[in-house]
Design an enzyme around this catalytic site. Structure first.
Site, PDB file in Angstrom:
ATOM      1  N   ASP A   1       0.860  -1.187   0.000  1.00 26.76           N
ATOM      2  CA  ASP A   1       0.000   0.000   0.000  1.00 26.76           C
ATOM      3  C   ASP A   1       0.891   1.231   0.000  1.00 26.76           C
ATOM      4  OD1 ASP A   1      -2.250   1.744   0.223  1.00 26.76           O
ATOM      5  OD2 ASP A   1      -3.388   0.112   1.119  1.00 26.76           O
TER       6      ASP A   1
ATOM      7  N   HIS B   1      10.345   0.069 -12.185  1.00 23.73           N
ATOM      8  CA  HIS B   1      10.214  -1.169 -12.957  1.00 23.73           C
ATOM      9  C   HIS B   1       9.057  -1.989 -12.379  1.00 23.73           C
ATOM     10  CE1 HIS B   1      14.162  -0.816 -14.946  1.00 23.73           C
ATOM     11  NE2 HIS B   1      14.541  -0.280 -13.804  1.00 23.73           N
TER      12      HIS B   1
END
Ligand SMILES: *[C@@H]1O[C@H](CO)[C@@H](O)[C@H](O)[C@H]1NC(C)=O
Ligand SMILES: *[C@@H]1O[C@H](CO)[C@@H](O)[C@H](O)[C@H]1NC(C)=O
Ligand SMILES: *[C@@H]1O[C@H](CO)[C@@H](O)[C@H](O)[C@H]1NC(C)=O
Ligand SMILES: *[C@@H]1O[C@H](CO)[C@@H](O)[C@H](O)[C@H]1NC(C)=O
Ligand SMILES: *[C@@H]1O[C@H](CO)[C@@H](O)[C@H](O)[C@H]1NC(C)=O
EC number: 3.2.1.-
Length: 432
Positions: free
Chosen positions: A221, A296
């Site tokens: 989160d 990425h």
């Protein structure tokens, strides 16, 4: 596990309005640890604590605060401690907590709240002199039963001139670190490592004049997320090492955010590299600079989204439903003066990607340039080859598989690098 758009953002410059946000004054405690030690040291072992990992350390810390909370250092020596009574320290002045031990949550305490709460007062420091101090929340004991409404680890609320550094926060049952309405603060050299689930936020922050730098977050989160009521923040050298990613959310009624810089943000395997989430509400967000992002394996890259809740039902799995650049502003209140410059994004597993802009004006990507116009529009641009100059490094030790939610999570050591090529501002306290 959702599949992702594997995209990369290197060197992103996004500037809303013309002035760069930055700190507005000095941050951190107003007096040094040595000055505080010269006043008094309150060793918790003299206040009823025992480093046997069986005796409650909560009440002894609060007892030590009675003696050292208006000048002095509460010292928690190396060793293992159990916390059973949540610590709440109010209106302290010129004090510090030196946490060289590890505090473990007693799995039987049922109250929610914060395991460690500091509220009101000024001139406060929480740190570990060895960089090995930690709070272990053993959140997996809740998560394995599907429970996520549970104690949070650390709360700094309404404190001015303070710092938190060189400690690890591990496996919070709910949020790890919440900073509310605090001012002139500094957070650095920290590792936050939680379970692989939503609802286990890393750092949520609101307040004024706060510098957060050299922090690693692992969870699923918020990484370092700005809430409404935030002004003059500098957030730098942040390593979202398998996280949700950094954001500004959830902006609702009375939103008021200004002068926020995010710089050197490395995001690996997260939900997003940066997202501003709103849906309805009112108020304003101005003067943001997002600079030097590398990422990425993220689902979203740059997403300014005023229709956030509409995404809940989208089953996104490609560059079209989760465009790497997405700037969606309300029809009635277009976004203006946005600059997207030197942003190179490319997919790591597909052969095209899409940018989506709606009611947003400025330059770059799919933005419309005519900012005097308030005409509504929506546009989609498809990109079918990598931008020239596209490249993005990785960090040497990206997390290769998530920590789950049903087993104890090991306490990490605090890294000494948080962004490719960037040197942390301060050496680890434990390195001297
Ligand atoms: C300390 O106690 C907690 C709670 O019982 C336990 O989870 C943890 O493993 C213990 N720590 C050590 C170092 O034994
Ligand atoms: C802390 O200070 C605030 C503001 O001065 C005051 O309203 C509050 O009662 C104080 N709380 C305690 C526990 O002393
Ligand atoms: C928590 O505290 C209770 C009461 O002291 C104790 O019986 C229990 O063993 C502790 N739990 C753990 C996990 O240590
Ligand atoms: C937004 O916050 C700033 C700084 O605290 C304050 O000066 C301004 O009045 C606020 N604006 C609104 C509309 O509340
Ligand atoms: C990223 O996280 C993993 C797991 O916590 C850790 O092993 C790795 O060292 C971290 N990377 C860095 C550069 O610290």
């Amino acid at each position: 596990m959702q599949s992702k758009t594997f995209s990369v953002l290197s060197s992103c410059l996004l500037l809303i309005a013309t002035v760069q946000g930055q700190l507005s004054g000095s941050v951190g405690p107003s007096t040094s640890i040595s000055d505080k030690k010269a006043v008094k040291t309150c060793n918790v072992l003299d206040y009823g604590a025992t480093n046997d990992n069986k005796t409650d350390v909560g009440q002894p810390i609060m007892n030590a605060f009675e003696d050292c909370g208006s000048g002095g250092v509460i010292y928690i020596p190396e060793g293992d401690y159990l916390i059973q009574e949540w610590v709440s320290l109010r209106n302290g002045t010129a004090f510090a907590i030196q946490l060289d031990g590890v505090i473990y949550r007693n799995g039987t305490t049922t109250s929610q709240g914060y395991m460690f709460g500091i509220s009101g007062g000024s001139d406060f420091e929480l740190y570990s002199s060895t960089s090995k101090g930690a709070i272990q929340g053993s959140g997996y004991l809740y998560h394995m039963n599907g429970e996520f409404t549970a104690p949070r680890l650390l709360h700094i609320s309404d404190v001015s001139h303070w710092s938190v550094h060189d400690i690890a926060l591990v496996d919070a049952p709910m949020f790890h670190f919440v900073i509310d309405d605090a001012s002139n603060g500094e957070v650095y050299n920290m590792a936050i490592r939680g379970g692989n689930s939503g609802g286990l936020d890393g750092i949520d922050v609101s307040g004024d004049n706060i510098w957060i730098h050299d922090v690693m977050v692992t969870n699923k989160d918020e990484c370092v997320t700005v809430k409404t009521g935030s002004h003059n923040f500098q957030i730098e050298n942040i390593y979202c090492n398998w996280s949700g990613g950094c954001a500004m959310d959830s902006l609702g009624s009375g939103t008021n955010v200004s002068n926020i810089v995010y710089r050197n943000i490395y995001t690996w395997n997260s939900n997003q590299m940066y997202m501003i989430k709103s849906n309805g509400g009112d108020g304003e967000v101005s003067n943001l600079l997002f600079e030097n992002f590398i990422g990425h394996g993220n689902a979203y890259s740059l997403d300014l989204d005023s229709e956030w809740s509409s995404m809940d039902t989208v089953d996104g799995d490609d560059g079209e439903s989760r465009p790497p650049i997405r700037v969606i502003c309300p029809e009635a209140i277009p976004c203006t003066d946005i600059t997207i410059e030197d942003v190179d994004l490319w997919t790591e597993e597909g052969d095209s990607e899409t940018y989506v802009c709606k009611n947003a004006f400025g330059s770059g990507a799919c933005l419309k340039s005519d900012s005097s116009s308030t005409a509504t529009y929506a546009t989609t641009t498809t990109v079918t080859s990598a931008p020239s100059g596209y490249s993005a490094t990785t960090m040497a030790a990206d997390l290769t598989s998530a920590f789950g939610t049903d087993a104890s999570i090991p306490i990490p050591t605090i890294p000494t690098s948080f962004y490719p090529g960037a040197t942390p501002y301060s050496a680890l306290a434990g390195s001297s």
